[in-house]
Design a protein around this motif. Structure first.
Motif, mmCIF file in Angstrom:
data_model
loop_
_atom_site.group_PDB
_atom_site.id
_atom_site.type_symbol
_atom_site.label_atom_id
_atom_site.label_comp_id
_atom_site.label_asym_id
_atom_site.label_seq_id
_atom_site.Cartn_x
_atom_site.Cartn_y
_atom_site.Cartn_z
ATOM 1 N N GLU A 1 0.835 -1.208 0.000
ATOM 2 C CA GLU A 1 0.000 0.000 0.000
ATOM 3 C C GLU A 1 0.867 1.254 0.000
ATOM 4 O O GLU A 1 0.577 2.222 -0.717
ATOM 5 C CB GLU A 1 -0.928 0.002 1.215
ATOM 6 C CG GLU A 1 -1.859 1.202 1.243
ATOM 7 C CD GLU A 1 -2.792 1.210 2.434
ATOM 8 O OE1 GLU A 1 -3.354 2.285 2.706
ATOM 9 O OE2 GLU A 1 -2.960 0.173 3.100
ATOM 10 N N THR A 2 1.945 1.244 0.772
ATOM 11 C CA THR A 2 2.861 2.389 0.815
ATOM 12 C C THR A 2 3.491 2.616 -0.554
ATOM 13 O O THR A 2 3.581 3.753 -1.020
ATOM 14 C CB THR A 2 3.952 2.168 1.875
ATOM 15 O OG1 THR A 2 3.325 2.013 3.148
ATOM 16 C CG2 THR A 2 4.923 3.336 1.925
ATOM 17 N N LEU B 1 2.257 1.791 -3.426
ATOM 18 C CA LEU B 1 1.202 2.298 -4.298
ATOM 19 C C LEU B 1 0.988 3.791 -4.076
ATOM 20 O O LEU B 1 0.891 4.566 -5.038
ATOM 21 C CB LEU B 1 -0.097 1.526 -4.070
ATOM 22 C CG LEU B 1 -1.289 1.945 -4.929
ATOM 23 C CD1 LEU B 1 -0.988 1.742 -6.411
ATOM 24 C CD2 LEU B 1 -2.530 1.183 -4.519
#
Length: 145
Positions: free
Chosen positions: A3-4, A6
């Motif tokens: 997620e980071t 992304l």
């Protein structure tokens, strides 16, 4: 972790978009005027936003009346950006103009973070952030020389 990565990728894509759009806007402003260029950019952006909004099922657009006044007027900042690009890019070039924009964003971001303005979580300015800012400003200085 994914997620980071992304989110970092999305941030870089935004930077690339500004980097590409800035010289286009500067050239357009030089040819037809800053306000005229800003109008074209904002109309095309509004059309693209409308298409995305339709694809996304309207999101929460019906709640627009609950937004604070400063959110409703934030498009003025786009006009300031395009007027500044129409003046700085022809005289300084794209790299220097974008460097000035990044430095301005950095200064605004630090103030917004420090005081928690505009519903942003407050992040105090500490020594590490001051050192990081100093390094970025040194880089900006070298870019403008």
């Amino acid at each position: 972790m994914l997620e980071t990565l992304l989110v970092v990728g999305i941030g870089l894509a935004g930077g690339i978009a500004v980097g590409a759009q800035a010289p286009i806007a500067g050239s357009m402003g030089n040819r037809i005027g800053g306000a005229a260029g800003s109008l074209i950019v904002h109309l095309s952006g509004a059309a693209a936003s409308l298409a995305l909004l339709i694809i996304r099922g309207g999101e929460n657009i019906s709640d627009w009346r609950s937004l604070p006044w400063y959110m409703l007027g934030s498009g003025v900042f786009g006009l300031v950006l395009y007027l500044s690009l129409s003046q700085t890019i022809p005289k300084l070039g794209a790299t220097s103009a974008i460097t000035l924009i990044v430095v301005g964003q950095l200064m605004a971001g630090m103030v917004i973070d420090h005081f928690g303005l505009f519903e942003v979580s407050a992040r105090s300015v500490d020594l590490r952030r001051i050192l990081a800012t100093a390094l970025l400003l040194a880089g900006a200085y070298l870019m403008l020389r």
